[in-house]
Design a protein around this motif. Sequence first.
Motif, PDB file in Angstrom:
ATOM      1  N   LEU A 153      17.559 -33.993 -24.004  1.00 27.20           N
ATOM      2  CA  LEU A 153      16.523 -33.212 -24.672  1.00 27.20           C
ATOM      3  C   LEU A 153      16.201 -31.972 -23.851  1.00 27.20           C
ATOM      4  CD1 LEU A 153      14.085 -36.042 -25.803  1.00 27.20           C
ATOM      5  CD2 LEU A 153      15.730 -34.792 -27.208  1.00 27.20           C
ATOM      6  N   PRO A 154      15.996 -30.826 -24.476  1.00 27.70           N
ATOM      7  CA  PRO A 154      15.701 -29.592 -23.726  1.00 27.70           C
ATOM      8  C   PRO A 154      14.320 -29.647 -23.071  1.00 27.70           C
ATOM      9  CG  PRO A 154      15.578 -29.213 -26.090  1.00 27.70           C
ATOM     10  CD  PRO A 154      16.137 -30.581 -25.918  1.00 27.70           C
ATOM     11  N   ASN A 155      14.207 -28.979 -21.939  1.00 28.83           N
ATOM     12  CA  ASN A 155      12.931 -28.950 -21.213  1.00 28.83           C
ATOM     13  C   ASN A 155      11.836 -28.214 -21.986  1.00 28.83           C
ATOM     14  OD1 ASN A 155      13.903 -30.368 -18.972  1.00 28.83           O
ATOM     15  ND2 ASN A 155      14.702 -28.495 -18.020  1.00 28.83           N
ATOM     16  N   SER A 156      12.248 -27.366 -22.913  1.00 25.01           N
ATOM     17  CA  SER A 156      11.265 -26.604 -23.680  1.00 25.01           C
ATOM     18  C   SER A 156      10.602 -27.446 -24.777  1.00 25.01           C
ATOM     19  CB  SER A 156      11.933 -25.382 -24.321  1.00 25.01           C
ATOM     20  OG  SER A 156      13.057 -25.767 -25.100  1.00 25.01           O
ATOM     21  N   LEU A 157      11.000 -28.691 -24.904  1.00 28.66           N
ATOM     22  CA  LEU A 157      10.417 -29.584 -25.903  1.00 28.66           C
ATOM     23  C   LEU A 157       9.141 -30.205 -25.323  1.00 28.66           C
ATOM     24  CD1 LEU A 157      11.420 -30.445 -28.774  1.00 28.66           C
ATOM     25  CD2 LEU A 157      12.312 -32.518 -27.695  1.00 28.66           C
ATOM     26  N   VAL A 158       7.984 -29.783 -25.820  1.00 26.68           N
ATOM     27  CA  VAL A 158       6.697 -30.264 -25.303  1.00 26.68           C
ATOM     28  C   VAL A 158       5.795 -30.645 -26.475  1.00 26.68           C
ATOM     29  CG1 VAL A 158       6.799 -28.936 -23.166  1.00 26.68           C
ATOM     30  CG2 VAL A 158       5.796 -27.903 -25.220  1.00 26.68           C
ATOM     31  N   PHE A 159       4.919 -31.633 -26.247  1.00 21.05           N
ATOM     32  CA  PHE A 159       4.082 -32.136 -27.325  1.00 21.05           C
ATOM     33  C   PHE A 159       2.652 -32.364 -26.849  1.00 21.05           C
ATOM     34  CE2 PHE A 159       8.430 -33.557 -28.148  1.00 21.05           C
ATOM     35  CZ  PHE A 159       8.638 -33.069 -29.443  1.00 21.05           C
ATOM     36  N   PRO A 160       1.929 -31.310 -26.530  1.00 23.40           N
ATOM     37  CA  PRO A 160       0.561 -31.487 -26.015  1.00 23.40           C
ATOM     38  C   PRO A 160      -0.423 -32.018 -27.055  1.00 23.40           C
ATOM     39  CG  PRO A 160       1.006 -29.162 -26.416  1.00 23.40           C
ATOM     40  CD  PRO A 160       2.316 -29.884 -26.567  1.00 23.40           C
ATOM     41  N   SER A 161      -0.101 -31.873 -28.340  1.00 25.24           N
ATOM     42  CA  SER A 161      -1.047 -32.272 -29.379  1.00 25.24           C
ATOM     43  C   SER A 161      -0.561 -33.447 -30.215  1.00 25.24           C
ATOM     44  CB  SER A 161      -1.321 -31.089 -30.322  1.00 25.24           C
ATOM     45  OG  SER A 161      -1.753 -29.950 -29.619  1.00 25.24           O
ATOM     46  N   ALA A 162       0.523 -34.078 -29.805  1.00 28.50           N
ATOM     47  CA  ALA A 162       1.163 -35.074 -30.657  1.00 28.50           C
ATOM     48  C   ALA A 162       0.398 -36.391 -30.714  1.00 28.50           C
ATOM     49  CB  ALA A 162       2.584 -35.331 -30.172  1.00 28.50           C
ATOM     50  N   PHE A 163       0.326 -36.947 -31.900  1.00 27.60           N
ATOM     51  CA  PHE A 163      -0.179 -38.295 -32.125  1.00 27.60           C
ATOM     52  C   PHE A 163       0.945 -39.302 -31.947  1.00 27.60           C
ATOM     53  CE2 PHE A 163      -0.963 -41.840 -35.047  1.00 27.60           C
ATOM     54  CZ  PHE A 163      -2.253 -42.204 -34.728  1.00 27.60           C
ATOM     55  N   LEU A 164       2.164 -38.930 -32.386  1.00 26.71           N
ATOM     56  CA  LEU A 164       3.332 -39.782 -32.226  1.00 26.71           C
ATOM     57  C   LEU A 164       4.575 -38.932 -32.077  1.00 26.71           C
ATOM     58  CD1 LEU A 164       4.373 -43.044 -33.894  1.00 26.71           C
ATOM     59  CD2 LEU A 164       5.883 -41.081 -34.206  1.00 26.71           C
ATOM     60  N   VAL A 165       5.453 -39.330 -31.161  1.00 20.62           N
ATOM     61  CA  VAL A 165       6.787 -38.761 -31.020  1.00 20.62           C
ATOM     62  C   VAL A 165       7.762 -39.928 -30.925  1.00 20.62           C
ATOM     63  CG1 VAL A 165       8.347 -37.394 -29.586  1.00 20.62           C
ATOM     64  CG2 VAL A 165       5.965 -36.682 -29.870  1.00 20.62           C
ATOM     65  N   ASP A 166       8.757 -39.948 -31.794  1.00 22.96           N
ATOM     66  CA  ASP A 166       9.679 -41.087 -31.862  1.00 22.96           C
ATOM     67  C   ASP A 166      11.116 -40.587 -31.914  1.00 22.96           C
ATOM     68  OD1 ASP A 166      11.027 -43.436 -32.288  1.00 22.96           O
ATOM     69  OD2 ASP A 166       9.728 -44.144 -33.898  1.00 22.96           O
ATOM     70  N   PHE A 167      11.866 -40.837 -30.826  1.00 22.50           N
ATOM     71  CA  PHE A 167      13.295 -40.548 -30.768  1.00 22.50           C
ATOM     72  C   PHE A 167      14.119 -41.831 -30.669  1.00 22.50           C
ATOM     73  CE2 PHE A 167      13.568 -36.011 -30.487  1.00 22.50           C
ATOM     74  CZ  PHE A 167      12.396 -35.579 -29.881  1.00 22.50           C
ATOM     75  N   SER A 168      13.546 -42.956 -30.988  1.00 26.61           N
ATOM     76  CA  SER A 168      14.228 -44.236 -30.783  1.00 26.61           C
ATOM     77  C   SER A 168      15.452 -44.377 -31.686  1.00 26.61           C
ATOM     78  CB  SER A 168      13.258 -45.390 -31.043  1.00 26.61           C
ATOM     79  OG  SER A 168      12.770 -45.359 -32.366  1.00 26.61           O
ATOM     80  N   PHE A 169      16.395 -45.187 -31.209  1.00 27.63           N
ATOM     81  CA  PHE A 169      17.628 -45.474 -31.944  1.00 27.63           C
ATOM     82  C   PHE A 169      18.424 -44.209 -32.235  1.00 27.63           C
ATOM     83  CE2 PHE A 169      14.660 -48.921 -32.864  1.00 27.63           C
ATOM     84  CZ  PHE A 169      15.403 -50.010 -32.410  1.00 27.63           C
ATOM     85  N   ASN A 170      18.628 -43.432 -31.147  1.00 28.13           N
ATOM     86  CA  ASN A 170      19.519 -42.293 -31.165  1.00 28.13           C
ATOM     87  C   ASN A 170      20.506 -42.447 -30.013  1.00 28.13           C
ATOM     88  OD1 ASN A 170      18.854 -40.069 -33.266  1.00 28.13           O
ATOM     89  ND2 ASN A 170      16.824 -40.733 -32.566  1.00 28.13           N
ATOM     90  N   ARG A 171      21.161 -41.387 -29.612  1.00 29.05           N
ATOM     91  CA  ARG A 171      22.161 -41.436 -28.547  1.00 29.05           C
ATOM     92  C   ARG A 171      21.830 -40.426 -27.454  1.00 29.05           C
ATOM     93  NH1 ARG A 171      27.625 -41.881 -32.389  1.00 29.05           N
ATOM     94  NH2 ARG A 171      27.012 -43.853 -33.386  1.00 29.05           N
ATOM     95  N   LEU A 172      20.576 -40.396 -27.088  1.00 25.65           N
ATOM     96  CA  LEU A 172      20.110 -39.436 -26.101  1.00 25.65           C
ATOM     97  C   LEU A 172      20.531 -39.846 -24.699  1.00 25.65           C
ATOM     98  CD1 LEU A 172      16.533 -38.891 -27.540  1.00 25.65           C
ATOM     99  CD2 LEU A 172      18.499 -37.369 -27.772  1.00 25.65           C
ATOM    100  N   GLU A 173      20.539 -38.850 -23.822  1.00 20.33           N
ATOM    101  CA  GLU A 173      20.879 -39.079 -22.413  1.00 20.33           C
ATOM    102  C   GLU A 173      19.778 -38.516 -21.531  1.00 20.33           C
ATOM    103  OE1 GLU A 173      24.563 -37.131 -21.754  1.00 20.33           O
ATOM    104  OE2 GLU A 173      25.641 -38.200 -23.348  1.00 20.33           O
ATOM    105  N   GLY A 174      19.686 -39.053 -20.317  1.00 22.53           N
ATOM    106  CA  GLY A 174      18.745 -38.515 -19.346  1.00 22.53           C
ATOM    107  C   GLY A 174      17.316 -38.926 -19.626  1.00 22.53           C
ATOM    108  N   SER A 175      16.395 -38.170 -19.019  1.00 23.09           N
ATOM    109  CA  SER A 175      14.970 -38.486 -19.134  1.00 23.09           C
ATOM    110  C   SER A 175      14.325 -37.688 -20.262  1.00 23.09           C
ATOM    111  CB  SER A 175      14.263 -38.162 -17.812  1.00 23.09           C
ATOM    112  OG  SER A 175      14.403 -36.791 -17.509  1.00 23.09           O
TER     113      SER A 175
END
Length: 342
Positions: free
Chosen positions: A315-337
């Motif tokens: 995921l890019p470092n520019s992806l930020v969610f200061p106002s998020a109620f929910l963020v869900d990336f589960s069940f994908n093929r992501l790498e890293g932190s």
Amino acid sequence: MLGARFPRSSASHPARAKLEQGNGSPFSSNSSNSNPSCIEIERKALVEFKKGLTDPSGRLSSWVGNDCCTWMGVGCSNQTGNVVSLDLRNRFQCFDNSSCLGGEVSNQIMGDISELVGGLVECSNSSLEELWLGDNQVSGQLPDYSLAHLQNLRYLILPINLISGPIPPSIGSSLKLEILKLSYNQMNGSIPDSVGKLANLNSLILEYNYWEGVLSQNHLQGLTKLQSFTISSLNKSLIFNISHEWVPPFSLTYITIHSCQLGPRFPAWLSNQKQLSDITLTDVAISNTIPYWLCELSPHIFWLDLSANRIHEMLPNSLVFPSAFLVDFSFNRLEGSLPFLA
């Protein structure tokens, strides 16, 4: 790493609850006033409609007497006495069926919705503006002929029922329609192109049905006032075929697409939707990386669910969610932190 999901609260989605319940009707009902009483032919149509329903909790017990404008759920024009609103939403959950209304929605027996709407159409100059029947056990198919004559209809709100069949092509005749909500039914077939004629539509809510066929930009091109759009196909038979060069004429704040064939790329037509704060694209076969436009939107996003896809790489470092109620990336093929959790 498969992905991550972090809700800010265990509460359910507040925006979704609002979409499903809808706002209250602006027309008063079950009220006494000195304005014209309801038109007799419309009163008879409502009485016949009631005969075709089961009403175990007596919600329609007030439907007696000569003035149907005082009946629960019936809203009339103060000027003409025409029935302009019918609001029979169930305010309670239908867990044991004790508070649910049942009945047919097609041309089968007396009292069905075709008879009701037909009476209003033929005898009152199509005065009906609002039809609310959400969270009941209404079944059958939407009547094509009657819908073609409901040219003053603004709200058609029928979620959480047992309605089957397709959306009639005549829906395109209801040019004043602002909300079309058919979610959580058993509807099927392809989405008619005539939906694209509804220039006043601001909410198109079609999820949890069995849609099939192709949805293209032709279905959306005329929806210049659209703000909320949800759709899903429980049999995964709906295919999106929208040009990557297409620029939508609307500005969405809310979008939900799931269990459809949307991928493999993120929909480029969302890149100009700068007001989006609520995005759900789940189980839609997206298999590329996070696009730049999502990073630009991320500081303003309240709800983001991209689960059950094949999104890959870091995921890019520019992806930020200061106002998020929910963020869900589960069940994908992501790498890293996850940079937004660092």
